[in-house]
Structures are given as C-alpha cells and as structure tokens.
Design a protein around this motif. Structure first.
Motif, PDB file in Angstrom:
ATOM      1  N   GLY A 126       0.841  -1.325   0.137  1.00 26.19           N
ATOM      2  CA  GLY A 126      -0.054   0.089   0.049  1.00 26.19           C
ATOM      3  C   GLY A 126       0.786   1.327  -0.103  1.00 26.19           C
ATOM      4  N   LEU A 127       2.255   1.137   0.462  1.00 26.69           N
ATOM      5  CA  LEU A 127       3.087   2.304   0.538  1.00 26.69           C
ATOM      6  C   LEU A 127       3.962   2.554  -0.615  1.00 26.69           C
ATOM      7  CD1 LEU A 127       3.556   2.743   4.388  1.00 26.69           C
ATOM      8  CD2 LEU A 127       2.031   4.110   2.960  1.00 26.69           C
ATOM      9  N   ALA A 128       3.755   1.711  -1.656  1.00 31.52           N
ATOM     10  CA  ALA A 128       4.799   1.575  -3.094  1.00 31.52           C
ATOM     11  C   ALA A 128       4.458   2.501  -3.591  1.00 31.52           C
ATOM     12  CB  ALA A 128       4.701   0.262  -3.411  1.00 31.52           C
ATOM     13  N   ARG A 129       5.572   3.059  -4.227  1.00 34.36           N
ATOM     14  CA  ARG A 129       5.768   4.021  -5.438  1.00 34.36           C
ATOM     15  C   ARG A 129       5.956   3.269  -6.657  1.00 34.36           C
ATOM     16  NH1 ARG A 129       7.220   9.341  -2.947  1.00 34.36           N
ATOM     17  NH2 ARG A 129       7.458   9.063  -0.847  1.00 34.36           N
ATOM     18  N   PRO A 130       4.912   3.248  -7.145  1.00 35.74           N
ATOM     19  CA  PRO A 130       4.888   2.336  -8.631  1.00 35.74           C
ATOM     20  C   PRO A 130       6.010   2.429  -9.726  1.00 35.74           C
ATOM     21  CG  PRO A 130       2.860   3.130  -8.278  1.00 35.74           C
ATOM     22  CD  PRO A 130       3.548   3.774  -7.452  1.00 35.74           C
ATOM     23  N   GLY A 131       6.438   3.599  -9.839  1.00 34.32           N
ATOM     24  CA  GLY A 131       7.479   4.029 -10.716  1.00 34.32           C
ATOM     25  C   GLY A 131       8.835   3.225 -10.418  1.00 34.32           C
ATOM     26  N   PRO A 132       9.251   3.237  -9.028  1.00 34.50           N
ATOM     27  CA  PRO A 132      10.478   2.431  -8.696  1.00 34.50           C
ATOM     28  C   PRO A 132      10.268   1.023  -8.923  1.00 34.50           C
ATOM     29  CG  PRO A 132      10.341   4.243  -7.246  1.00 34.50           C
ATOM     30  CD  PRO A 132       8.890   4.163  -8.005  1.00 34.50           C
ATOM     31  N   VAL A 133       9.140   0.378  -8.648  1.00 33.64           N
ATOM     32  CA  VAL A 133       8.738  -0.836  -8.757  1.00 33.64           C
ATOM     33  C   VAL A 133       8.860  -1.359 -10.441  1.00 33.64           C
ATOM     34  CG1 VAL A 133       7.070  -2.745  -8.567  1.00 33.64           C
ATOM     35  CG2 VAL A 133       7.335  -0.803  -6.738  1.00 33.64           C
ATOM     36  N   ILE A 134       8.400  -0.611 -11.179  1.00 36.45           N
ATOM     37  CA  ILE A 134       8.612  -0.950 -12.460  1.00 36.45           C
ATOM     38  C   ILE A 134       9.908  -0.728 -13.229  1.00 36.45           C
ATOM     39  CG2 ILE A 134       7.819  -0.044 -14.917  1.00 36.45           C
ATOM     40  CD1 ILE A 134       5.658  -1.626 -13.614  1.00 36.45           C
ATOM     41  N   SER A 135      10.454   0.332 -12.765  1.00 38.52           N
ATOM     42  CA  SER A 135      12.067   0.356 -13.170  1.00 38.52           C
ATOM     43  C   SER A 135      12.920  -0.535 -12.596  1.00 38.52           C
ATOM     44  CB  SER A 135      12.683   1.670 -12.661  1.00 38.52           C
ATOM     45  OG  SER A 135      11.770   2.783 -13.089  1.00 38.52           O
ATOM     46  N   LEU A 136      12.509  -1.166 -11.453  1.00 34.22           N
ATOM     47  CA  LEU A 136      13.432  -2.432 -10.703  1.00 34.22           C
ATOM     48  C   LEU A 136      13.477  -3.621 -11.668  1.00 34.22           C
ATOM     49  CD1 LEU A 136      15.064  -3.529  -8.308  1.00 34.22           C
ATOM     50  CD2 LEU A 136      12.766  -3.911  -7.330  1.00 34.22           C
ATOM     51  N   LEU A 137      11.913  -3.768 -11.883  1.00 33.71           N
ATOM     52  CA  LEU A 137      11.518  -5.337 -12.509  1.00 33.71           C
ATOM     53  C   LEU A 137      12.077  -4.901 -13.985  1.00 33.71           C
ATOM     54  CD1 LEU A 137       8.075  -5.709 -11.204  1.00 33.71           C
ATOM     55  CD2 LEU A 137      10.179  -7.225 -10.873  1.00 33.71           C
ATOM     56  N   GLY A 193      10.236   9.532 -42.187  1.00 38.07           N
ATOM     57  CA  GLY A 193      10.500   8.480 -42.643  1.00 38.07           C
ATOM     58  C   GLY A 193       9.665   7.278 -42.154  1.00 38.07           C
ATOM     59  N   GLU A 194       8.512   7.623 -41.236  1.00 40.31           N
ATOM     60  CA  GLU A 194       7.853   6.655 -40.754  1.00 40.31           C
ATOM     61  C   GLU A 194       6.369   6.885 -41.385  1.00 40.31           C
ATOM     62  OE1 GLU A 194       7.840   4.214 -38.452  1.00 40.31           O
ATOM     63  OE2 GLU A 194      10.045   4.171 -37.834  1.00 40.31           O
ATOM     64  N   SER A 195       6.050   5.672 -41.909  1.00 40.00           N
ATOM     65  CA  SER A 195       4.711   5.611 -42.450  1.00 40.00           C
ATOM     66  C   SER A 195       3.424   5.505 -41.510  1.00 40.00           C
ATOM     67  CB  SER A 195       4.389   4.674 -43.682  1.00 40.00           C
ATOM     68  OG  SER A 195       4.486   3.542 -43.284  1.00 40.00           O
ATOM     69  N   ARG A 196       3.744   5.005 -40.195  1.00 35.23           N
ATOM     70  CA  ARG A 196       2.706   4.729 -39.313  1.00 35.23           C
ATOM     71  C   ARG A 196       3.109   5.938 -38.055  1.00 35.23           C
ATOM     72  NH1 ARG A 196       2.303  -1.501 -38.234  1.00 35.23           N
ATOM     73  NH2 ARG A 196       4.640  -1.192 -38.221  1.00 35.23           N
ATOM     74  N   PRO A 197       1.912   6.034 -37.294  1.00 36.41           N
ATOM     75  CA  PRO A 197       2.211   6.662 -35.909  1.00 36.41           C
ATOM     76  C   PRO A 197       2.806   5.763 -35.107  1.00 36.41           C
ATOM     77  CG  PRO A 197      -0.095   6.025 -36.364  1.00 36.41           C
ATOM     78  CD  PRO A 197       0.405   5.727 -37.523  1.00 36.41           C
ATOM     79  N   VAL A 198       3.783   6.271 -34.015  1.00 34.54           N
ATOM     80  CA  VAL A 198       4.343   5.616 -33.236  1.00 34.54           C
ATOM     81  C   VAL A 198       4.075   6.213 -31.615  1.00 34.54           C
ATOM     82  CG1 VAL A 198       6.592   5.082 -32.188  1.00 34.54           C
ATOM     83  CG2 VAL A 198       6.381   5.624 -34.710  1.00 34.54           C
ATOM     84  N   VAL A 199       3.607   5.241 -30.928  1.00 35.51           N
ATOM     85  CA  VAL A 199       3.099   5.429 -29.579  1.00 35.51           C
ATOM     86  C   VAL A 199       4.370   4.992 -28.647  1.00 35.51           C
ATOM     87  CG1 VAL A 199       1.670   4.728 -27.728  1.00 35.51           C
ATOM     88  CG2 VAL A 199       0.617   5.206 -29.792  1.00 35.51           C
ATOM     89  N   PHE A 200       4.640   6.052 -27.554  1.00 34.94           N
ATOM     90  CA  PHE A 200       5.636   5.569 -26.717  1.00 34.94           C
ATOM     91  C   PHE A 200       5.303   6.309 -25.342  1.00 34.94           C
ATOM     92  CE2 PHE A 200       6.176   9.562 -29.320  1.00 34.94           C
ATOM     93  CZ  PHE A 200       5.952  10.455 -28.349  1.00 34.94           C
ATOM     94  N   HIS A 201       5.881   5.476 -24.106  1.00 36.40           N
ATOM     95  CA  HIS A 201       5.398   5.931 -22.934  1.00 36.40           C
ATOM     96  C   HIS A 201       6.545   5.608 -21.856  1.00 36.40           C
ATOM     97  CE1 HIS A 201       4.671   1.574 -21.504  1.00 36.40           C
ATOM     98  NE2 HIS A 201       4.255   1.408 -22.698  1.00 36.40           N
ATOM     99  N   GLY A 202       6.640   6.308 -21.045  1.00 40.44           N
ATOM    100  CA  GLY A 202       7.792   6.133 -19.913  1.00 40.44           C
ATOM    101  C   GLY A 202       7.226   6.105 -18.635  1.00 40.44           C
ATOM    102  N   VAL A 203       8.044   5.483 -17.651  1.00 32.49           N
ATOM    103  CA  VAL A 203       7.629   5.546 -16.346  1.00 32.49           C
ATOM    104  C   VAL A 203       8.739   5.820 -15.541  1.00 32.49           C
ATOM    105  CG1 VAL A 203       6.397   4.321 -14.146  1.00 32.49           C
ATOM    106  CG2 VAL A 203       5.803   3.783 -16.363  1.00 32.49           C
ATOM    107  N   GLN A 204       8.758   7.170 -15.014  1.00 34.64           N
ATOM    108  CA  GLN A 204      10.130   7.761 -14.266  1.00 34.64           C
ATOM    109  C   GLN A 204      11.170   7.430 -15.180  1.00 34.64           C
ATOM    110  OE1 GLN A 204       9.626   6.520 -10.066  1.00 34.64           O
ATOM    111  NE2 GLN A 204       8.672   8.604  -9.854  1.00 34.64           N
ATOM    112  N   GLN A 205      12.369   6.580 -14.475  1.00 38.48           N
ATOM    113  CA  GLN A 205      13.486   6.445 -15.415  1.00 38.48           C
ATOM    114  C   GLN A 205      13.386   5.668 -16.758  1.00 38.48           C
ATOM    115  OE1 GLN A 205      13.699   6.306 -12.140  1.00 38.48           O
ATOM    116  NE2 GLN A 205      15.210   7.542 -11.301  1.00 38.48           N
ATOM    117  N   LEU A 206      12.257   4.937 -16.836  1.00 38.21           N
ATOM    118  CA  LEU A 206      12.199   3.841 -17.869  1.00 38.21           C
ATOM    119  C   LEU A 206      11.416   4.267 -18.998  1.00 38.21           C
ATOM    120  CD1 LEU A 206      13.304   0.969 -18.278  1.00 38.21           C
ATOM    121  CD2 LEU A 206      11.283   0.128 -17.313  1.00 38.21           C
ATOM    122  N   LEU A 207      12.001   4.056 -20.236  1.00 37.05           N
ATOM    123  CA  LEU A 207      11.355   4.639 -21.814  1.00 37.05           C
ATOM    124  C   LEU A 207      11.222   3.445 -22.265  1.00 37.05           C
ATOM    125  CD1 LEU A 207      10.231   6.695 -23.555  1.00 37.05           C
ATOM    126  CD2 LEU A 207      12.228   6.925 -24.635  1.00 37.05           C
TER     127      LEU A 207
END
Length: 343
Positions: free
Chosen positions: A104-115, A280-294
């Motif tokens: 319940g007290l976890a910060r999700p960003g570091p958890v995702i980055s760690l994994l 040079g890209e014919s299709r759209p590109v989706v990107f997402h990041g969580v804290q330090q991780l892209l």
C-alpha cells in the motif's frame, strides 16, 4: 531464440483501498487463467478452498481456473525470476501473463523500473499497464495527505474507485475531479463490493485501448478547482501538461531527448505518454515512460483520428514544463529541426 516478452500488469493502491478484496473477486475468473499473480501475502486472499495444488515450499498455489498465485519471497525481482525459471523447467504451468500486487505504500515507478531494468529480466517482461485502486470514501483525504497515494494515481493507466457503494454520487464526483486533476485521460471505473470483470485490467497498453487516451487532453486546472472540492483537488506538487508539434520530427533525436529527460529527471517525471509523427515513418508511433524507464515504441496500424500531430502528455512532480520543453527543443535543433511546442 528468446521467446516473446510476457505482459506485466501492476496492481497498486494506498493502504486499505481494497486490493485484497479485489483480488479475491478477480483470481477465480477465467480471464486470469494462465496468469501468474504475485501477491504480498499468499494466505491473506482467503482463497485456500480454490487451491488445487501448492508447491513444496508453499510459495506457489494453483487455482481451479489455472491461475498461479505466488507469494513474494525476499525481493520482488528475484520472485519473478524464480517464477520464469520454474516455468522454463516445466515445474509450473506455462503462464502467459503476470499480475503483481504492490504494498500500500509502494511508489509504482521504482517498482516498474526495478523489474524491467533488472539484468535477469531484461527483454522477458513488457509493461501492459498500471492499475490503481482508490478508496471512494477515503481517497480524497489520502490524496491530500500522502505523497505515495498521489504518485499511485498519477502513474496509473486505469483507476478503480473501490467501495463505491459506500458513497453518494456527489462524493464520487468530487473524488473523480481530484483524480482528473492528477491524471487526465486515465479511465475511472467505479467498483462496488469488489466486483469487476478481470478483462478490464488486461491488455491496457494495446493500440485499441490506447486510442481513447490519445484523444484525451489534460483538464484545465482552473476548471477543476472550484467550490467545496478546491482544497481536495489542488495538489501543487503534481502537474500535468501536453506538448504538441505540428511538423514531422526526427525520431532518433526525439527518443534521445526523452531518454535524457528520464535519465536526469526520472524521479520527477512520473509518467509520459504520446503519439508521434516522425520523418520516414509511415505509421504513427506510440511511446510511454515511467520515471527512469522509456519503453519500446509501439507502431499503430493507423492514426486514431484526423489529427496527425505529435502529442505528448507529461505528469510531473516538482518539475517545470520549461525544462522538458527546452530539452526537447535542444535535441531537435541538434538534428537540424526547429520546432516549437504548443498546447
């Protein structure tokens, strides 16, 4: 040849927000068959009567629907690595996705980055989404008092308003306004008595599910801060804004800018999502990041609407918009492109 990365869903939420009750309803559902669920305390979910077998060390239990329940041992990354190794050796069923419950007290960003940054798990997991439970009755007060609660909401791809049966429509609307201020565009789902279709928590970061989010815009804060809700809605430490570029951009320079931003300011960039129109890209590109991780860019088959501009939404904590905008402008200029952001 390395097998495809396994989709990973993170279930987070503040203390007492109903994660255990939710899991109790979710785990027996067919949608979570062939899913490994990592739980803080295996005995706390109260589903012993559905276990058809357990491992010798009693850390893994198999449910009737094929879902594997695993208690966290030692460190989370080690627990997930052990699950994958047992799967490879054929000691447990070949699960096809992983759902992890945080404390319940976890910060999700570091958890995702760690994994996702762990060398033993590199290329083996792919983020499918972050789901956050918010107590409909006490959530507004928790957001006001606890930074962990605000971060859990800010990084979410989906928000579950648990215990919705305990509040009236006005209180629920006040809470939704607070959530909209922190995380515009994240779908909000009222949950009553813990009942929800498990499928609503899966396949979140897919082209089909991303399209509604890509059409969302950050809500003007002044429209959200009104009346009796103002004190609960205003969280000055967390802000959201969008940047829009009308011309096609050089993808490498753009990715470099985001990588540098997350590398230097990742602790304060809680979440970034966007869709890009690149040279040079014919299709759209989706990107997402969580804290330090892209994360790895995702190419859509087609644009979700007639708007072909590059659009980013940032959710930040204690970081000025100008820092982000100037960094992106610098790397675009280095690539020979002058592009000013608007929103």
């Amino acid at each position: 040849m390395q097998s495809a990365a396994i989709p990973l869903t993170l279930l987070t939420g503040f203390l007492g927000s109903g994660k255990t009750t939710l899991l109790n309803r979710l785990l027996p559902q067919p949608a979570l068959g062939r899913c490994a669920v990592v739980i803080n305390e295996l005995g706390a979910i109260g589903l012993d009567h559905l276990f058809v077998s357990t491992s010798r060390d009693e850390t893994i239990a198999l449910l009737e629907n094929g879902c594997l329940c695993c208690g966290v041992r030692d460190k989370l990354a080690a627990t997930v690595t052990d699950l994958l190794q047992r799967r490879t050796r054929g000691e447990i069923p070949a699960f096809e996705r992983i759902l992890i419950e945080t404390t319940g007290l976890a910060r999700p960003g570091p958890v995702i980055s760690l994994l996702l940054g762990d060398p033993a798990l590199e290329g083996r997991l792919q983020l499918d989404g972050i789901v956050t439970t918010v107590d409909a009755k006490h959530g507004a007060a928790q957001l006001a008092r606890h930074e962990e609660s605000r971060q859990q909401v800010a990084v979410a791809d989906r928000l579950l308003l648990t215990k919705a049966e305990l509040v009236d429509a006005a209180a629920l609307a006040d809470l939704e306004a607070a959530l909209e201020a922190l995380n515009p565009g994240a779908p909000r789902i009222p949950v009553r008595n813990g009942e929800i279709d498990a499928q609503q928590l899966l396949d979140i970061l897919t082209p089909r599910a991303l399209r509604p989010w890509l059409r969302a815009e950050p809500a003007p804060r002044k429209l959200l801060m009104r009346g009796a809700t103002a004190s609960r809605v205003a969280h000055p430490d967390i802000d959201s804004f969008c940047l829009t570029y009308s011309q096609a951009l050089p993808m490498q320079a753009f990715e470099t800018a985001l990588t540098v931003l997350l590398g230097y300011h990742g602790e304060r960039i809680l979440r970034v999502k966007g869709i890009g129109n690149f040279i040079g890209e014919s299709r759209p590109v989706v990107f997402h990041g969580v804290q330090q991780l892209l994360h790895e860019p995702l190419r859509l088959e087609a644009w979700p609407d007639d708007d072909h501009t590059t659009r980013l939404v940032f959710i930040v904590q204690g970081l000025a918009r100008s820092v982000i905008e100037e960094t992106i402008t610098h790397f675009l200029r280095e690539a020979g492109v002058e592009a000013a952001a608007s929103c």
